[in-house]
Enzyme design. Sequence first.
Site, PDB file in Angstrom:
ATOM      1  N   GLY A  49      -5.328   3.418  -5.626  1.00 49.17           N
ATOM      2  CA  GLY A  49      -4.587   4.057  -4.215  1.00 49.17           C
ATOM      3  C   GLY A  49      -3.708   3.628  -3.646  1.00 49.17           C
ATOM      4  N   LYS A  50      -2.443   4.409  -2.026  1.00 43.29           N
ATOM      5  CA  LYS A  50      -2.169   4.105  -1.258  1.00 43.29           C
ATOM      6  C   LYS A  50      -2.582   2.762  -0.512  1.00 43.29           C
ATOM      7  CE  LYS A  50       1.173   6.455   0.093  1.00 43.29           C
ATOM      8  NZ  LYS A  50       2.158   6.174  -1.359  1.00 43.29           N
TER       9      LYS A  50
END
Length: 493
Positions: free
Chosen positions: A257-258
């Site tokens: 994820g980010k």
Amino acid sequence: MADARSPVRTRMAPSPTGLLHIGNVRTAIFDWLLARHHGGQFVLRVEDTDRARLVPGSVEVMMDTLRWIGLDWDEGPEIGGPFGPYVQSERKEIYIEHAERLVVEGKAYRCYCTAERLAALRAEQESNRQPTGYDRHCRFMGAEERVEKEASGEPSVIRFAVPLEGETHLTDALRGVLTYRHETVQDFVMLKSDGFPTYHFAVVIDDHLMQISHVVRGPEYISTGARDTLLHQALDWQQPEYVHGSEILAPDRKRLGKRHGATAVLEFREMGFVPEALFNFLALLGAAYSADREIYSREELVAMFDVDKLHPTPAIFDRTKLEWMNGHYINHILTLSDVTDRCVPYLDRAGLLSGEESRDYLEDVIALVKDRVKLLPEVVELTDFFFREPEPSAELVVGKKLTPEGAHHAIQTARKRLEALDEWDEAMMESRMRELAEQLDLKVGVLFAPLRVALTGKTVAPGLFETMRVLGHERTLERLTRAAETVSGAHVA
Ligand code: GLU
């Protein structure tokens, strides 16, 4: 896969809700490789039925991303094909027609429950610690009430009537038969009140009508696989083969994820990854072909693609390995001319180019540093002194091992020796400078250090004599003169 159907037709079906991520593109690569391996077709379909999440312009950006990584499609929104349109919002009538058919056949029903009722139901289920979900209120509505509701024109959705008992199966090529007990499957919505289909309904209709033989998609669709099977059975259609790729995890084994840095493919492009390397890397992510090779051309990947080599277990996204692979492509696979073409925009953006540089000069410069480049933008820092005059401080030129007088003398003498050369030849320069070190009673490294700083402004740079060769006779001598002046200026002051 043993029983590949013929012709093999796969599809990539992005939702235009933003940028394509590593996971989307890895799936697309698998779909593309499967189609190309069997000489089949790869279709691009835009799944834009979730109107609330649409991001304007993202279809173009997605197509651009897919092209950049090297995927081409045989049918798609902008090129058409025999099963178009390839944009779901242009296929509304098709979904309505099929949904109506299932209502008429008693396999689906209209549901008039309002958002308020559903919210209240959910709140009640939560407070009673019951599983949340639709209670099939409208499925068992009396005939009279149904007629009334229909006549009233109240907004409605169409839900699928899931059998109340028993179970449904879906065969996944990597995981075998998946079983879903009906008691755990909701009467899911097929058609929303705005007339748009849900993903689960549209995907079945389109994959069938577009004659998709193999659905390669992300693992997030496993949990709702019962819907695919139930819909196919209700419509009396044969199911495609399903391949749910593995999850992609970060090295901390959390879902990528980010927080792990970039996940959008365009960000990787911006960072200076070359598409050939990213393609190679993603084609192998979650697959096992050979323990002793990692670098494969696109053609080799097409030839060897095999669903049986894909793993269902999570794949770890190893950024360090991707960077290594990128460096390998830059240094060993792409031609010098190609690497130069790709570096030039970064040099240009950094304001280093005047436009006067010859092609040969640019290639000579890139050739000197490409073995140290992992990401294309690094070329700026590594080569800036080839495009603008370095301005090292006297302190940097002198360094730690010499006095200012010693450095001045060394540079001046080196300059004279170089000036006297008949030929601007690397081997010649090197042997003269080594002789000089001996005469000055300096270690070669101690003599070379101020020369390197004089020419490049840096203590770490490409080979000294290669740098001199590329800079040329005149500029080398000028830079040595200037460095000597800097040192003596500082000394006098
Ligand atoms: N529209 C879905 C997505 O963007 C496609 C999933 C599928 O391949 O069926 O993830």
